[in-house]
Motif scaffolding. Structure first.
Motif, PDB file in Angstrom:
ATOM      1  N   ARG A 228      22.211  25.450  45.908  1.00 45.35           N
ATOM      2  CA  ARG A 228      22.200  26.428  46.997  1.00 45.35           C
ATOM      3  C   ARG A 228      22.221  25.718  48.353  1.00 45.35           C
ATOM      4  N   PRO A 229      22.967  26.242  49.328  1.00 43.25           N
ATOM      5  CA  PRO A 229      23.073  25.570  50.623  1.00 43.25           C
ATOM      6  C   PRO A 229      21.732  25.271  51.280  1.00 43.25           C
ATOM      7  N   GLN A 230      20.767  26.183  51.136  1.00 44.29           N
ATOM      8  CA  GLN A 230      19.478  25.950  51.783  1.00 44.29           C
ATOM      9  C   GLN A 230      18.684  24.820  51.135  1.00 44.29           C
ATOM     10  N   ARG A 231      19.175  24.309  49.994  1.00 43.90           N
ATOM     11  CA  ARG A 231      18.504  23.189  49.346  1.00 43.90           C
ATOM     12  C   ARG A 231      19.375  21.927  49.365  1.00 43.90           C
ATOM     13  N   ILE A 232      20.291  21.920  50.310  1.00 44.90           N
ATOM     14  CA  ILE A 232      21.118  20.737  50.574  1.00 44.90           C
ATOM     15  C   ILE A 232      20.825  20.288  51.999  1.00 44.90           C
ATOM     16  N   ASN A 233      20.556  19.005  52.173  1.00 49.22           N
ATOM     17  CA  ASN A 233      20.354  18.465  53.518  1.00 49.22           C
ATOM     18  C   ASN A 233      21.263  17.257  53.700  1.00 49.22           C
ATOM     19  N   THR A 234      22.022  17.246  54.797  1.00 44.94           N
ATOM     20  CA  THR A 234      22.881  16.105  55.091  1.00 44.94           C
ATOM     21  C   THR A 234      22.548  15.541  56.463  1.00 44.94           C
ATOM     22  N   ILE A 235      22.554  14.227  56.556  1.00 45.52           N
ATOM     23  CA  ILE A 235      22.413  13.578  57.861  1.00 45.52           C
ATOM     24  C   ILE A 235      23.707  12.892  58.254  1.00 45.52           C
ATOM     25  N   ALA A 236      24.790  13.147  57.476  1.00 48.63           N
ATOM     26  CA  ALA A 236      26.026  12.382  57.669  1.00 48.63           C
ATOM     27  C   ALA A 236      27.291  13.223  57.695  1.00 48.63           C
ATOM     28  N   ASP A 237      27.173  14.553  57.608  1.00 51.79           N
ATOM     29  CA  ASP A 237      28.373  15.389  57.510  1.00 51.79           C
ATOM     30  C   ASP A 237      28.187  16.671  58.305  1.00 51.79           C
ATOM     31  N   GLY A 238      28.415  16.567  59.610  1.00 52.69           N
ATOM     32  CA  GLY A 238      28.259  17.732  60.474  1.00 52.69           C
ATOM     33  C   GLY A 238      29.230  18.854  60.155  1.00 52.69           C
ATOM     34  N   ARG A 239      30.433  18.502  59.707  1.00 51.02           N
ATOM     35  CA  ARG A 239      31.406  19.546  59.363  1.00 51.02           C
ATOM     36  C   ARG A 239      30.922  20.373  58.189  1.00 51.02           C
ATOM     37  N   ALA A 240      30.256  19.739  57.236  1.00 50.92           N
ATOM     38  CA  ALA A 240      29.734  20.481  56.086  1.00 50.92           C
ATOM     39  C   ALA A 240      28.634  21.439  56.500  1.00 50.92           C
ATOM     40  N   VAL A 241      27.864  21.068  57.512  1.00 48.41           N
ATOM     41  CA  VAL A 241      26.823  21.970  58.015  1.00 48.41           C
ATOM     42  C   VAL A 241      27.462  23.245  58.532  1.00 48.41           C
ATOM     43  N   ALA A 242      28.543  23.107  59.305  1.00 46.58           N
ATOM     44  CA  ALA A 242      29.234  24.278  59.844  1.00 46.58           C
ATOM     45  C   ALA A 242      29.949  25.062  58.745  1.00 46.58           C
ATOM     46  N   ARG A 243      30.489  24.371  57.758  1.00 46.39           N
ATOM     47  CA  ARG A 243      31.280  25.031  56.716  1.00 46.39           C
ATOM     48  C   ARG A 243      30.404  25.810  55.740  1.00 46.39           C
ATOM     49  N   TYR A 244      29.286  25.221  55.332  1.00 47.25           N
ATOM     50  CA  TYR A 244      28.510  25.816  54.256  1.00 47.25           C
ATOM     51  C   TYR A 244      27.151  26.363  54.692  1.00 47.25           C
ATOM     52  N   GLY A 245      26.711  25.997  55.888  1.00 49.85           N
ATOM     53  CA  GLY A 245      25.380  26.415  56.312  1.00 49.85           C
ATOM     54  C   GLY A 245      24.272  25.609  55.664  1.00 49.85           C
ATOM     55  N   VAL A 246      24.577  24.385  55.256  1.00 50.41           N
ATOM     56  CA  VAL A 246      23.533  23.538  54.677  1.00 50.41           C
ATOM     57  C   VAL A 246      22.644  23.010  55.801  1.00 50.41           C
ATOM     58  N   ARG A 247      21.557  22.393  55.434  1.00 49.45           N
ATOM     59  CA  ARG A 247      20.592  21.928  56.417  1.00 49.45           C
ATOM     60  C   ARG A 247      20.944  20.523  56.914  1.00 49.45           C
ATOM     61  N   SER A 248      20.410  20.175  58.064  1.00 46.02           N
ATOM     62  CA  SER A 248      20.698  18.858  58.648  1.00 46.02           C
ATOM     63  C   SER A 248      19.459  18.309  59.356  1.00 46.02           C
ATOM     64  N   GLU A 249      18.319  18.426  58.699  1.00 49.93           N
ATOM     65  CA  GLU A 249      17.081  17.926  59.291  1.00 49.93           C
ATOM     66  C   GLU A 249      17.088  16.402  59.297  1.00 49.93           C
ATOM     67  N   ALA A 250      16.627  15.821  60.408  1.00 52.00           N
ATOM     68  CA  ALA A 250      16.629  14.369  60.531  1.00 52.00           C
ATOM     69  C   ALA A 250      15.467  13.943  61.422  1.00 52.00           C
ATOM     70  N   GLN A 251      15.544  12.712  61.921  1.00 56.53           N
ATOM     71  CA  GLN A 251      14.424  12.109  62.642  1.00 56.53           C
ATOM     72  C   GLN A 251      14.018  12.888  63.875  1.00 56.53           C
ATOM     73  N   GLU A 252      14.994  13.371  64.625  1.00 51.15           N
ATOM     74  CA  GLU A 252      14.707  13.962  65.935  1.00 51.15           C
ATOM     75  C   GLU A 252      13.724  15.124  65.844  1.00 51.15           C
ATOM     76  N   GLY A 253      13.880  15.967  64.823  1.00 51.60           N
ATOM     77  CA  GLY A 253      13.018  17.134  64.724  1.00 51.60           C
ATOM     78  C   GLY A 253      11.715  16.893  64.009  1.00 51.60           C
ATOM     79  N   ALA A 254      11.570  15.737  63.373  1.00 49.99           N
ATOM     80  CA  ALA A 254      10.386  15.492  62.549  1.00 49.99           C
ATOM     81  C   ALA A 254       9.466  14.413  63.102  1.00 49.99           C
ATOM     82  N   PHE A 255       9.927  13.650  64.088  1.00 49.84           N
ATOM     83  CA  PHE A 255       9.136  12.513  64.559  1.00 49.84           C
ATOM     84  C   PHE A 255       7.796  12.949  65.147  1.00 49.84           C
ATOM     85  N   SER A 256       6.751  12.333  64.671  1.00 52.73           N
ATOM     86  CA  SER A 256       5.420  12.522  65.244  1.00 52.73           C
ATOM     87  C   SER A 256       4.558  11.357  64.796  1.00 52.73           C
TER      88      SER A 256
END
Length: 322
Positions: A228-256
């Motif tokens: 399922r798209p919501q259980r896919i995360n990519t840090i290397a394929d921005g086009r796939a994020v737009a195409r499928y609605g998969v997630r793209s969580e990475a360092q910027e949003g999680a750093f603490s």
């Protein structure tokens, strides 16, 4: 004079130069850190090449490097949670590959004394990125998770974090990394043509989540395998994020500080390994980036700004300035 890696035009590793720079001074709420180790990361090469110039334009001469570990060398006004000589882990975009850096105190994490500098320094970048990717797909005990490029810097840590959550982890990699992945209790599957079929064979009951750290069609494969798209995360394929609605969580949003601290605690307890494939002196920064840009690195490549046999002396020198 302190040294810093800089580049004055976009290009390959050959544009990187080591400059002599004044020793910076911390302002209110800031800390001066004497850097011991600073990793090199593929994304930094993209910035230096101008790939992201429309998003993160360089200000020449631009610095290089993001993550680091070192000793607190001086405190700015109002900083009372660190002392000179403390060992810390930090993140400072486009400035970390330097003898001295100035960081907000709030962005520094205490380094456990019983983990190596080489293991500590990557935690604020690839460590946090892996943490974010695993947290995005939320593996449960008994589930099956695929991690692409599982022998790489982010992939090797993500695979271990998913295992710590009780998941069975399949890692895609080259055949030369199969034994390494098995040592992490990860099931190796060779990448390349026919990957989807090999994953079906490795996971006959299906795949629950997919962490893509490499791109090159991995998200397409995950979708084809029914993840399922919501259980896919990519840090290397921005086009796939737009195409499928998969997630793209990475360092910027999680750093603490708390996330880096938790990762460091796992390393200190022996529950998480940060694989180091090579350590280069700062003077060989160009070669370090040539190596990382080949994208066949096992774990991390790091720069040593203080030679291992000199670290005790430098630590004593820093503390004597308190």
């Amino acid at each position: 004079m302190p040294r810093a890696v800089k580049f004055s035009r976009y290009g390959g590793p050959e544009v990187l130069e080591i400059h002599e720079v004044p020793r910076p001074q911390p302002g209110p709420g800031e800390v001066l850190v004497r850097v011991a180790v600073a990793p090199v990361n593929p994304g930094e090469a993209g910035i230096r090449q101008g790939v992201f110039a429309d998003i993160w334009p360089a200000r020449f001469p631009e610095g290089q490097g993001n993550d680091f570990a070192g000793w607190v060398a001086a405190l700015g006004a109002g900083v009372d949670d660190f002392a000179v000589g403390d060992e810390v882990i930090g993140y400072l975009p486009r400035a970390a590959q330097a003898d001295y850096v100035v960081s907000p105190a709030a962005d520094l994490t205490p380094k456990p004394a019983d983990i190596t500098w080489e293991s500590a320094a990557p935690l604020s970048a690839v460590g946090v990125t892996a943490w974010a990717a695993v947290d995005a797909v939320r593996p449960e005990p008994g589930e099956t998770v695929v991690v692409s490029a599982a022998a790489g810097g982010v992939g090797s840590i993500a695979a271990q974090l998913a295992r710590l959550r009780g998941a069975t982890v399949i890692g895609t990699a080259g055949p030369h990394n199969a034994d390494f992945l098995r040592s992490l209790d990860v099931v190796p599957v060779q990448y390349g043509p026919g990957l989807a079929d090999r994953l079906r064979t490795a996971a006959p009951q299906g795949i629950d989540a997919y962490i893509d750290t490499f791109g090159q069609g991995n998200v397409d494969i995950a979708i084809a395998l029914g993840v399922r798209p919501q259980r896919i995360n990519t840090i290397a394929d921005g086009r796939a994020v737009a195409r499928y609605g998969v997630r793209s969580e990475a360092q910027e949003g999680a750093f603490s500080r708390s996330v880096v601290g938790e990762l460091a605690a796992l390393v200190a307890k022996g529950l998480l390994t940060v694989p180091i494939s090579a350590v280069y002196p700062l003077e060989q920064v160009q070669e370090a980036y040539r190596q990382v840009q080949r994208r066949h690195t096992r774990g991390k490549i790091v720069l040593s700004l203080v030679a291992e046999d000199q670290r005790s002396a430098v630590a004593d020198q820093v503390r004597s300035q308190a």
